[in-house]
Design an enzyme around this catalytic site. Structure first.
Site, PDB file in Angstrom:
ATOM      1  N   ARG A   1     -12.591 -15.194   0.318  1.00  0.00           N
ATOM      2  CA  ARG A   1     -11.311 -14.945  -0.352  1.00  0.00           C
ATOM      3  C   ARG A   1     -11.278 -15.783  -1.615  1.00  0.00           C
ATOM      4  O   ARG A   1     -11.570 -16.978  -1.590  1.00  0.00           O
ATOM      5  CB  ARG A   1     -10.143 -15.320   0.557  1.00  0.00           C
TER       6      ARG A   1
ATOM      7  N   CYS B   1     -11.243  -1.747   2.947  1.00  0.00           N
ATOM      8  CA  CYS B   1     -11.280  -1.731   1.486  1.00  0.00           C
ATOM      9  C   CYS B   1     -12.666  -2.064   0.938  1.00  0.00           C
ATOM     10  O   CYS B   1     -13.174  -1.390   0.032  1.00  0.00           O
ATOM     11  CB  CYS B   1     -10.240  -2.691   0.918  1.00  0.00           C
TER      12      CYS B   1
ATOM     13  N   VAL C   1       0.825  -1.198   0.000  1.00  0.00           N
ATOM     14  CA  VAL C   1       0.000   0.000   0.000  1.00  0.00           C
ATOM     15  C   VAL C   1       0.868   1.260   0.000  1.00  0.00           C
ATOM     16  O   VAL C   1       0.567   2.239  -0.689  1.00  0.00           O
ATOM     17  CB  VAL C   1      -0.961   0.007   1.204  1.00  0.00           C
TER      18      VAL C   1
ATOM     19  N   HIS D   1     -11.194  -6.267  -5.511  1.00  0.00           N
ATOM     20  CA  HIS D   1     -12.314  -6.867  -4.775  1.00  0.00           C
ATOM     21  C   HIS D   1     -13.605  -6.718  -5.570  1.00  0.00           C
ATOM     22  O   HIS D   1     -13.860  -5.677  -6.194  1.00  0.00           O
ATOM     23  CB  HIS D   1     -12.500  -6.172  -3.428  1.00  0.00           C
TER      24      HIS D   1
ATOM     25  N   ARG E   1     -10.721   2.472  14.058  1.00  0.00           N
ATOM     26  CA  ARG E   1     -11.889   2.841  13.239  1.00  0.00           C
ATOM     27  C   ARG E   1     -13.179   2.971  14.031  1.00  0.00           C
ATOM     28  O   ARG E   1     -14.068   3.739  13.667  1.00  0.00           O
ATOM     29  CB  ARG E   1     -12.107   1.803  12.132  1.00  0.00           C
TER      30      ARG E   1
END
Length: 335
Positions: free
Chosen positions: A230, A127, A12, A237, A96
């Protein structure tokens, strides 16, 4: 503006640098940091920088820091850097869900940044949440979503470099040769209905992130249920999304709304087999792509179905959103 980037050489971190270069965002001073890559050289805006150890870095020498190195790094450095005078943008899930930490997608709730009166901690959403809410925001404002169900199909890049390597390796091995290390089961030629750990309610933490973050960012009154899987995809995604709206609508109205929303691209033409896939639309792309849009009346209720794809590393899922938070702070003269 002086920037510290923790995790600068990670998956990232490198995408963040790539976007900063693309947007021609420059800094008076730049400090790449990384616990396991100290001494390595990275290039940013054609200048070579040596990666420093974040544990010995003097955070008072910067005014903004981006943490792209996971929850452990966030727990160690986030508040330390804030106390040293930095606005800190954290990409991990560590903070978060704290009430006093804004969880920001600039297009949706960027106004929360204007309320910050001093150096603060700001969280970047998960994400899967970011790409989902980019699509749902305008629909919710117009038609009021009250029930939401999501099934995600998440690429291995979301787990990191070693997961990408594991998929590459397993794709060339026989069943007897495969020895899963990153995931609980083989990922090549398989679908694993587990992202992150299981919680007491039998949902995984990744699934609950979608619940918690949708409620915190978009609307606490939306009932959310998620299943996260997954899949053997390197990057990008995908999400199958189903939701009920309180006002009647049509496919045409939904497409019109989404076509006007910055950062969202509609790819929806079934007659020509046009719909987004991660292989085609998740290659260092910034937009969130949506297709397979359907509207149905079921037992006098209006239900909408759609398919959403985005680049989970470069795009809204991680690097891009973090950079956009930084841009918003600059526009607000916070840094």
């Amino acid at each position: 503006m002086k920037l510290a980037l923790v995790g600068a050489s990670g998956v990232v971190g490198r995408k963040i640098l790539q976007i900063l270069e693309k947007k021609k965002i420059t800094f008076e001073e730049f400090y790449p940091l990384g616990s396991t890559t100290v001494g390595e050289i990275i290039t940013f805006h054609d200048i070579e920088y040596t990666i420093q150890d974040p544990s010995s870095f003097d955070a008072s020498s910067t005014d903004v820091a981006i943490l792209a190195a996971g929850s452990t790094a966030a727990k160690t450095y986030a508040h330390q850097y804030v106390n040293a005078g930095n606005y800190v943008i954290d990409l991990s899930s560590e903070y978060r869900y704290e009430d006093d930490v804004p969880l920001v997608i600039p297009e949706i709730n960027g106004a929360e940044l204007a309320e910050l009166n001093e150096p603060s901690l700001i969280s970047n959403p998960n994400c899967s949440t970011s790409q989902l809410l980019m699509v749902l925001d305008s629909i919710h404002q117009a038609f009021n979503i009250d029930i939401l169900n999501i099934a995600t199909y998440q690429a291995v890049s979301g787990t990191g470099k070693k997961a990408v390597q594991e998929l590459q390796t397993q794709s060339n091995q026989t069943d007897s040769e495969i020895n899963p290390e990153i995931y609980p089961k083989p990922i090549a030629f398989n679908v694993i209905p587990q992202c992150d750990v299981f919680l007491e309610n039998d949902f995984t933490k990744e699934e609950m992130k979608l619940v918690w973050e949708t409620n915190k960012i978009l609307d606490p009154s939306i009932s959310v249920q998620a299943t996260c899987a997954r899949v053997p995809v390197f990057n990008g995604h995908s999400e199958a999304v189903f939701f009920r709206v309180e006002q009647k609508t049509s496919k045409e109205e939904i497409i019109e709304l989404l076509s006007q929303y910055k950062g969202v691209t509609v790819v929806d033409n079934p007659a020509n087999l046009e719909y987004p896939t991660p292989r085609e639309f998740a290659n260092d792309t910034e937009d969130v792509y949506v297709g397979r849009i359907r509207v149905q009346e079921i037992k006098d209720e209006t239900w909408v179905s759609m398919w959403i794809v985005a680049d989970n590393v470069y795009g809204k899922g991680a690097a891009l959103n973090a950079v956009q938070i930084l841009e918003a702070l600059v526009k607000l003269n916070k840094v």
